[in-house]
Design a protein around this motif. Structure first.
Motif: not given
Length: 351
Positions: A84-86, A108-109, A137-138, A178-179
């Motif tokens: 989701p995203a806002i 996020a991805l 990744n945010r 990226p994490q």
């Protein structure tokens, strides 16, 4: 008798005057009513009389397409990783068809070889499953896009069209990082202090970005990627009028990126010895030992021996960790509610 005729004449004169004035008033009212009924605003290329501002809030779904997709095709994605995203937006309509919007989006991805790739698919899935890389990744994005409606809104904002398709395109700048989760042990089987933690991958230089590579190394000359990047948002949408001041929009669009490191994967594996004593960097760069049995051993640049799965975790021109020829992209599907804040238009003058 004479006085009677004088009174009659006076009454007739006053009646004629009032009747004439009434006829004038009726003609004026009729003329103004006609103007009101047929008024569409002054015609101009930009439709200056139709300008107004809007405030919007959107809920989006983000889908990743890149090196960690289930298959190598550009439109391959794992919908189970839809995130989701806002978004908040401020828009200005400056014509019957044209608007420009500034937006902030946070979302996020995510991607994972182990969860998305089919190990039984020898053509596409086996390699990816054995590679066993993953990321999250945010994304924080600021964008400015212009939109063009298909249907001309020739009325004021209150009487805008009931619905219209539109296209949009623009530019954006976004921040990413990226994490990935650290494994339980390092490549020697020793427990990692960071086990289970989300680790910033850029700082590790998993493809040798922070290492001293030789000119003969496949990744020689590689540089650390930037956390702040540019992108091109583009897509299509449809807007529906809910009432005099509220619209609902549905958008489907892509972000074309100028980086291939949204997932921290782009080029070749490096000799694990280039990481020196950084066991965490080694464990995050090469993860095939977690899902497959290593059968190839080599002596690294640091003089230590490394056992890896053939084709992974060692320096060779065919040991691909990713594909630098294809940039990453992500898709954004948005439902947006828009509120009309006001307008700037010339008042009609009825005469």
């Amino acid at each position: 008798m004479r006085r009677f005729f004088q009174v009659v004449v006076a009454v007739l004169f006053v009646s004629l005057v009032f009747d004439a004035e009434a006829q004038v008033n009726r003609r004026t009212i009729k003329k103004n009513n006609h103007k009101m009924a047929t008024y569409r605003g002054r015609k101009s290329w930009f439709g200056k009389e139709k300008r107004y501002d809007m405030l919007g809030i959107g809920i989006s779904a983000l889908n990743y397409y890149g090196d960690l997709s289930p298959k190598p095709g550009i439109f391959s994605t794992d919908i189970t990783f839809t995130k989701p995203a806002i978004a908040l937006s401020y828009s200005h309509r400056f014509g019957p068809r044209y608007a420009i919007s500034a937006s902030f989006m946070y979302g996020a991805l995510k991607g994972s070889d182990k969860e998305s790739a089919d190990p039984g698919d020898a053509e596409n899935g086996t390699y990816r499953y054995t590679r066993n890389l993953s990321f999250r990744n945010r994304i924080k994005e600021l964008s400015v896009v212009a939109s063009i409606d298909l249907f001309d809104n020739s009325m004021t904002y209150i009487s805008r069209v009931d619905w219209t398709p539109y296209v949009f395109a623009g530019a954006s700048v976004f921040m990413h990082n990226p994490q990935a989760q650290a494994p339980a042990t390092d490549l020697n089987g020793n427990p990692l202090p960071e086990a289970g933690q989300w680790i910033d991958l850029r700082d590790l230089g998993t493809e040798g970005q922070h290492s001293q590579l030789l000119e003969t190394d496949v990744n020689y000359g590689i540089k650390p990627y930037k956390n702040i990047q540019l992108a091109i948002p583009m897509g299509i949408g449809a807007r529906f009028k809910l009432n005099e001041v509220m619209d609902l929009s549905v958008e489907w669009g892509f972000r074309y990126l100028f980086t291939d490191y949204i997932d921290d994967v782009s080029r070749h594996y490096v000799d694990l010895g280039v990481f020196g004593g950084n066991e965490l960097a080694k464990a995050m760069s090469y993860r095939s030992n977690e899902v497959a049995t290593p059968t190839y051993t080599y002596v690294g640049r640091d003089g230590k021996s490394y056992s890896v799965v053939p084709g992974y975790g060692s320096e060779f021109k065919d040991n691909n960790r990713g594909s630098k020829n294809d940039r990453d992209i992500f898709m954004v599907t948005t439902f947006k509610l828009t509120y009309v804040l006001g307008k700037s238009m010339h008042r009609a003058k009825f005469r």
